[in-house]
Design an enzyme around this catalytic site. Structure first.
Site, PDB file in Angstrom:
ATOM      1  N   GLY A  13      -3.907   5.079   4.024  1.00 45.50           N
ATOM      2  CA  GLY A  13      -5.299   4.719   3.799  1.00 45.50           C
ATOM      3  C   GLY A  13      -6.094   4.838   5.084  1.00 45.50           C
ATOM      4  N   ASN A  49      -5.659   8.751   1.568  1.00 45.52           N
ATOM      5  CA  ASN A  49      -6.457   8.097   0.525  1.00 45.52           C
ATOM      6  C   ASN A  49      -7.666   7.483   1.214  1.00 45.52           C
ATOM      7  OD1 ASN A  49      -7.526   6.523  -1.482  1.00 45.52           O
ATOM      8  ND2 ASN A  49      -5.767   5.122  -1.639  1.00 45.52           N
ATOM      9  N   TRP A  50      -8.818   8.114   1.045  1.00 42.95           N
ATOM     10  CA  TRP A  50     -10.009   7.647   1.759  1.00 42.95           C
ATOM     11  C   TRP A  50     -10.619   6.400   1.119  1.00 42.95           C
ATOM     12  CZ3 TRP A  50     -13.388  12.562   3.199  1.00 42.95           C
ATOM     13  CH2 TRP A  50     -12.672  13.345   4.092  1.00 42.95           C
ATOM     14  N   LYS A  51     -10.096   6.036  -0.058  1.00 45.31           N
ATOM     15  CA  LYS A  51     -10.618   4.849  -0.764  1.00 45.31           C
ATOM     16  C   LYS A  51     -12.148   4.935  -0.876  1.00 45.31           C
ATOM     17  CE  LYS A  51      -6.587   2.258   0.579  1.00 45.31           C
ATOM     18  NZ  LYS A  51      -6.000   0.968   0.900  1.00 45.31           N
ATOM     19  N   GLU A 105       4.734   2.147  -2.692  1.00 46.15           N
ATOM     20  CA  GLU A 105       3.844   1.314  -1.886  1.00 46.15           C
ATOM     21  C   GLU A 105       4.123  -0.157  -2.169  1.00 46.15           C
ATOM     22  OE1 GLU A 105       0.207   3.946  -0.728  1.00 46.15           O
ATOM     23  OE2 GLU A 105      -0.326   2.327  -2.066  1.00 46.15           O
ATOM     24  N   SER A 153       0.921   0.984   4.982  1.00 46.02           N
ATOM     25  CA  SER A 153       0.466   0.879   6.358  1.00 46.02           C
ATOM     26  C   SER A 153       1.350   1.678   7.316  1.00 46.02           C
ATOM     27  CB  SER A 153       0.381  -0.593   6.783  1.00 46.02           C
ATOM     28  OG  SER A 153      -0.473  -1.269   5.899  1.00 46.02           O
ATOM     29  N   HIS A 178      -2.517   2.976  -8.158  1.00 44.29           N
ATOM     30  CA  HIS A 178      -2.620   2.293  -6.856  1.00 44.29           C
ATOM     31  C   HIS A 178      -2.761   0.783  -7.087  1.00 44.29           C
ATOM     32  CE1 HIS A 178      -4.091   1.074  -2.937  1.00 44.29           C
ATOM     33  NE2 HIS A 178      -3.606   2.216  -2.469  1.00 44.29           N
ATOM     34  N   GLY A 215      -2.309  -2.419   3.519  1.00 40.19           N
ATOM     35  CA  GLY A 215      -3.653  -2.847   3.889  1.00 40.19           C
ATOM     36  C   GLY A 215      -3.712  -3.779   5.083  1.00 40.19           C
TER      37      GLY A 215
END
Ligand code: PEP
Length: 250
Positions: free
Chosen positions: A233, A7-9, A164, A212, A94, A170
């Site tokens: 991420g 997920n490149w956000k 998640e 993470s 998300h 994060g």
């Protein structure tokens, strides 16, 4: 097959960087194609560049979709638009989207739009915090009920669930979840699906872990945590680390 989803956000910033990262990710997807299904989800504005650069077996997904097809929704993208880019997967639910206002009901509407357009959903679920009594399980159960109620077994089997735990995601994560905590949740989800559908359907629903995960801890989430892959991420934006993660689980 193990799923490795990046997920490149909201990164990177330039088309040239996207083209470069796709090139490197192509190599990773090819190298581990026997054991991994690799998917990356860039920002929507970069989907054409990513799709142009992606080579088999790398797959491309999008981040988010509008809950309704009404035109008057400034800044949003419809399922039809995403379908037209040739993206195959879409991340919904998300925690960063939920924090911006997407409720369980919104996620359900988005899921319905994806099913209508035959886009494959990666639906994120997870509790905000944990408590010793296990009440967090009811938070996850409510998310699961909203997602799966009304889905046919055929539609359900196409859903990828990304577990998640919000507290473990994060840079500001409290701590990483343990494989045992992940294991408890994968069993809980499979039990929920077995009760709602049957064992065959429950087995077909892929559950990946996101929280993470990295090249150091990922293997234990597969071996002990019951995860069938990962939604990552930050690591997916660093081709070297993404490659090491792929290697560690392949
Ligand atoms: C995520 O936000 O889905 C996630 C897992 O992020 P990170 O890997 O950067 O913690």
């Amino acid at each position: 097959m193990i799923y490795l989803i990046g997920n490149w956000k909201m990164a990177p910033e330039k088309n040239t960087q996207v083209a470069d990262l796709i090139k490197k990710t192509n190599d990773i997807a090819k190298l581990y194609k026997k054991t991994l299904t690799t998917i990356v989800c860039p920002p929507a504005i970069f989907l054409p560049t990513a799709i142009k650069g992606a080579k088999v077996p790398l797959l491309i997904g999008a981040q988010g979709v509008a809950a309704s097809d009404a035109v008057a929704q400034t800044g949003l993208m419809s399922a039809a638009m995403l379908k037209d880019t040739k993206a195959q997967y879409v991340i919904i639910g998300h925690s960063e989207m939920r924090a911006r206002g997407d409720s369980n009901a919104t996620v359900k509407e988005q899921l319905t739009r994806l099913c209508e357009k035959k886009l494959l959903p990666i639906v994120c679920i997870g509790e905000k915090s944990r408590d010793a009594q296990g009440w967090y399980l009811s938070e996850v159960k409510e998310q699961l009920e909203t997602i799966f109620t009304g889905l046919t077994p055929l539609q359900a089997k196409k859903v990828i669930i990304a577990y998640e735990p919000v507290w473990a995601i994060g840079a500001k994560a409290e701590r990483a979840a343990t494989p045992a905590e992940c294991r408890e949740m994968t069993i809980f989800i499979k039990k929920f699906l077995t009760d709602l559908y049957d064992e065959k359907t429950a087995k077909a629903v892929v559950i990946v872990y996101g929280g993470s995960a990295d090249e150091f801890n990922a293997k234990s989430f597969i071996e002990e945590g019951g995860a069938q892959g990962f939604l990552v991420g930050r690591v997916s934006l660093d081709a070297k680390r993404f490659g090491l993660l792929a290697k560690s689980i392949s």
